[in-house]
Design a protein around this motif. Structure first.
Motif, PDB file in Angstrom:
ATOM      1  N   THR A   1      -7.914   2.744  -0.596  1.00 47.08           N
ATOM      2  CA  THR A   1      -7.325   2.854   0.744  1.00 47.08           C
ATOM      3  C   THR A   1      -8.378   2.576   1.817  1.00 47.08           C
ATOM      4  OG1 THR A   1      -5.735   4.474  -0.075  1.00 47.08           O
ATOM      5  CG2 THR A   1      -6.109   4.431   2.312  1.00 47.08           C
TER       6      THR A   1
ATOM      7  N   ASN B   1      -8.575  -0.542   4.501  1.00 50.19           N
ATOM      8  CA  ASN B   1      -8.662  -0.290   5.948  1.00 50.19           C
ATOM      9  C   ASN B   1      -9.912  -0.901   6.553  1.00 50.19           C
ATOM     10  OD1 ASN B   1      -6.584   1.822   7.328  1.00 50.19           O
ATOM     11  ND2 ASN B   1      -6.624   2.043   5.110  1.00 50.19           N
TER      12      ASN B   1
ATOM     13  N   HIS C   1       0.970   0.422   0.772  1.00 48.36           N
ATOM     14  CA  HIS C   1       0.993   0.964   2.137  1.00 48.36           C
ATOM     15  C   HIS C   1      -0.409   1.059   2.755  1.00 48.36           C
ATOM     16  CE1 HIS C   1       5.234   2.561   1.320  1.00 48.36           C
ATOM     17  NE2 HIS C   1       5.299   1.548   2.151  1.00 48.36           N
TER      18      HIS C   1
ATOM     19  N   HIS D   1       0.673  -0.279   6.231  1.00 52.30           N
ATOM     20  CA  HIS D   1       0.610   0.658   7.353  1.00 52.30           C
ATOM     21  C   HIS D   1      -0.569   0.350   8.265  1.00 52.30           C
ATOM     22  CE1 HIS D   1       3.326   3.845   5.189  1.00 52.30           C
ATOM     23  NE2 HIS D   1       3.993   2.790   5.628  1.00 52.30           N
TER      24      HIS D   1
ATOM     25  N   GLU E   1       0.538  -2.582  10.389  1.00 56.84           N
ATOM     26  CA  GLU E   1       1.551  -2.077  11.328  1.00 56.84           C
ATOM     27  C   GLU E   1       0.881  -1.344  12.497  1.00 56.84           C
ATOM     28  OE1 GLU E   1       4.952  -1.511   7.953  1.00 56.84           O
ATOM     29  OE2 GLU E   1       4.357   0.296   9.057  1.00 56.84           O
ATOM     30  N   ALA E   2      -0.161  -0.584  12.179  1.00 56.85           N
ATOM     31  CA  ALA E   2      -0.889   0.134  13.236  1.00 56.85           C
ATOM     32  C   ALA E   2      -1.524  -0.864  14.204  1.00 56.85           C
ATOM     33  CB  ALA E   2      -1.951   1.042  12.632  1.00 56.85           C
TER      34      ALA E   2
ATOM     35  N   HIS F   1      10.098  -0.448  -0.968  1.00 51.39           N
ATOM     36  CA  HIS F   1      10.010  -1.611  -0.076  1.00 51.39           C
ATOM     37  C   HIS F   1       9.742  -2.885  -0.872  1.00 51.39           C
ATOM     38  CE1 HIS F   1       5.708  -0.675  -0.524  1.00 51.39           C
ATOM     39  NE2 HIS F   1       5.430  -1.864  -0.035  1.00 51.39           N
TER      40      HIS F   1
END
Ligand SMILES: Cc1ncc(COP(=O)(O)O)c(C=O)c1O
Length: 407
Positions: free
Chosen positions: A72, A76, A101, A105, A108-109, A334
Motif C-alpha cells: 500500500t 502511494n 484500492h 483510492h 481518486e484522492a 469492483h
C-alpha cells in the motif's frame, strides 16, 4: 480440524528460512542502522544485504530499491510521489478499473485535488487494452499505473507492451506487482516499468514491509519527511527484521519460482476443471491463459460468496470472495463489475489461491466439499423464494444480456 489454506493472495505463511533470518535481527542486531558505531553498522549491513537480494529478484541495482511498510505504501509513494514531482508538466493520470484500492483510492484522492484521472475499462477477462492506454495519453499525462496481475481474478496485464507505449510517449509507468513478485518473473527492464510495488507478506515474507522499485534518474517526492532515510524518499528508522525477512524471501523465490509456478498451475487447473464439472452454473472468472499460476477464481450463480466461505471454513477450508459486505448489504467486487459480470454471478464469487504448502489432496478436499455446499445453499435459497437473477453471465447496465447464458 484439518485446515486447508487456499488464501495465499491475501497473505502467505512466512517461510521457516525467513523467520530464522529475522530472529537475529530482533535479538542480536538491534542497532539503529543510521548510527555510526558498530551496533548501527551491523544493522545497516543487514539492510544492504536484503536490498541486494530484492534487487536481484527484480533485475535492478540495489540503489533502485526503496523499502516501505508494504504494498500500500509503495503504491502511494509511486502515485503521489510522481504526481507531485511532475505537477508542473501536467495533472493527468491513467489507471485501470480493476486496480487494488491502494491504487484506485489514491488516484481518486488526487482527482479530488485537481488531477484529471482516466480510468480505463477492461474486457470480460479483466484485460486492459494497450491501444486504449496509447489513446488515453495526452500531452499533460504524467503517470500511467496499471497492475501486473489482478488480486481477485489473477489476470496478468500486458505490462511490457504498455511500458513500451509509455516510454515512447515520455510518460512514467508504475505497476503494482504485489501479486506477482516472487511468483512470476518480474525483471523491471523486461517489463519496461519505471516504478514497481511489492509486498513482503505475499511472497512468504513478513507483513508490514515492502518496497518500491524506482528507476535510476526518475524523480518523485516523498510522502514522509524526517531523517532522510531511504535516499530521502522514506524517512523513518528502518524496520530491520522485516527488511531482512523480505530479503530472505526474495532469495528463496529466486530459487523456487519456476518449479513452483508449474506445480501450482497444474493444481489450479485441476481445481477449476473439477469445479466446472461438478457444479452447475459456475463460471471461471479471469483470463483463460494469462492468469496467475496459483489463482483459481469462480462465480457461482445465485449464491453469496460469504455464505459459501462460511460453510467452507466450517469444512476446514480457508478461501476468500471478491464481494465485500458493507453495512449489511453485499456489494459485488469492483473488479467483477468492471469485467461486466452479471450481479447474479458476481455476488457469488470465490477465490482459491494456492501456495507452497498446497497439495493435490487439498484440491480434492475442495472438490469434495464445495458441490454439496452449493447444492445445500441453493435448496435453502429456493425454499426462501430468493430470486437467482437472470441467466446471463454478462449483463449490460439495463440488464440486457451481453453474452450467452451458462448452461
Ligand atoms: C494487488 C495488491 N496491491 C496492493 C496490496 C497491498 O499490499 P499490503 O498489504 O502490503 O499493503 C495488495 C494486498 O492485498 C494487493 O493484492
Amino acid at each position: 480440524m484439518y485446515r486447508v489454506y487456499l488464501d495465499h493472495a491475501a497473505t502467505t505463511p512466512p517461510a521457516a528460512e525467513v523467520i530464522d533470518a529475522m530472529l537475529p535481527a530482533l535479538r542480536n542486531i538491534w542497532g539503529n542502522p543510521s548510527s555510526v558505531h558498530g551496533f548501527g553498522r551491523a544493522a545497516a549491513e543487514l539492510i544492504e544485504h536484503a536490498r541486494a537480494s530484492v534487487a536481484r529478484l527484480l533485475g535492478c541495482i540495489p540503489r533502485e530499491v526503496i523499502f516501505t511498510s508494504g504494498g500500500t505504501e509503495a503504491d502511494n509513494l509511486a502515485i503521489f510521489g510522481a504526481a507531485y514531482a511532475r505537477e508542473a508538466r501536467g495533472r493527468h493520470l491513467i489507471t485501470s478499473a480493476v486496480e487494488h484500492h491502494a491504487v484506485l483510492h489514491g488516484v481518486e484522492a488526487l482527482g479530488k485535488r485537481g488531477w484529471e484521472v482516466t480510468i480505463l475499462p477492461v474486457d470480460r477477462t479483466g484485460l486492459v487494452d494497450p491501444a486504449a492506454v496509447a489513446a488515453a495519453i495526452r500531452p499533460d499525462t504524467t503517470l500511467v499505473t496499471i497492475m501486473h496481475a489482478n488480486n481477485e481474478v489473477g489476470t496478468i496485464q500486458p505490462i511490457a507492451e504498455i511500458g513500451e507505449i509509455c516510454r515512447a510517449a515520455g510518460v512514467l509507468f508504475h505497476t503494482d506487482a504485489v501479486q506477482t513478485v516472487g511468483h512470476l518473473p518480474t525483471l523491471v527492464d523486461e517489463l519496461q516499468v519505471d516504478m514497481l510495488s511489492l509486498s513482503g507478506h505475499k511472497l512468504y515474507g513478513p507483513k508490514g514491509v515492502g518496497a518500491l522499485y524506482l528507476r535510476k534518474g526518475v524523480r518523485i517526492k516523498p510522502l514522509m519527511y524526517g531523517g532522510g532515510h531511504e535516499r530521502g524518499l522514506r524517512s523513518g528508522t528502518e524496520h530491520v527484521p522485516g527488511i531482512v525477512g523480505l530479503g530472505r524471501a526474495a532469495e528463496l523465490a529466486l530459487t523456487e519460482m519456476d518449479a513452483e509456478a508449474s506445480r501450482l498451475a497444474a493444481l489450479r487447473d485441476r481445481l477449476l476443471a473439477g469445479l466446472v464439472e461438478r457444479i452447475p452454473n459456475v463460471a471461471v472468472t479471469g483470463h483463460p491463459t494469462r492468469r496467475l499460476p496459483n489463482s483459481a477464481s469462480v462465480c457461482v450463480k445465485g449464491l453469496e460468496g460469504e455464505a459459501m466461505l462460511i460453510h467452507l471454513d466450517a469444512a476446514g477450508i480457508a478461501a476468500s470472495s471478491g464481494s465485500a459486505c458493507t453495512s449489511g448489504s453485499l456489494e459485488p467486487s469492483h473488479v467483477l463489475m468492471a469485467m461486466g459480470l452479471a450481479p447474479g454471478y458476481a455476488l457469488g464469487s470465490l477465490r482459491f489461491t494456492l501456495g507452497r504448502g498446497t497439495t493435490e489432496a487439498e484440491i480434492d478436499a475442495v472438490l469434495a466439499a464445495l458441490p454439496d455446499i452449493v447444492t445445500k445453499l441453493r435448496v435453502q435459497a429456493a425454499l426462501k423464494g430468493e430470486d437467482a437473477g437472470c441467466d446471463c453471465l454478462f449483463c449490460g447496465p439495463g440488464g440486457e444480456e451481453l453474452a450467452e447464458s451458462v448452461p
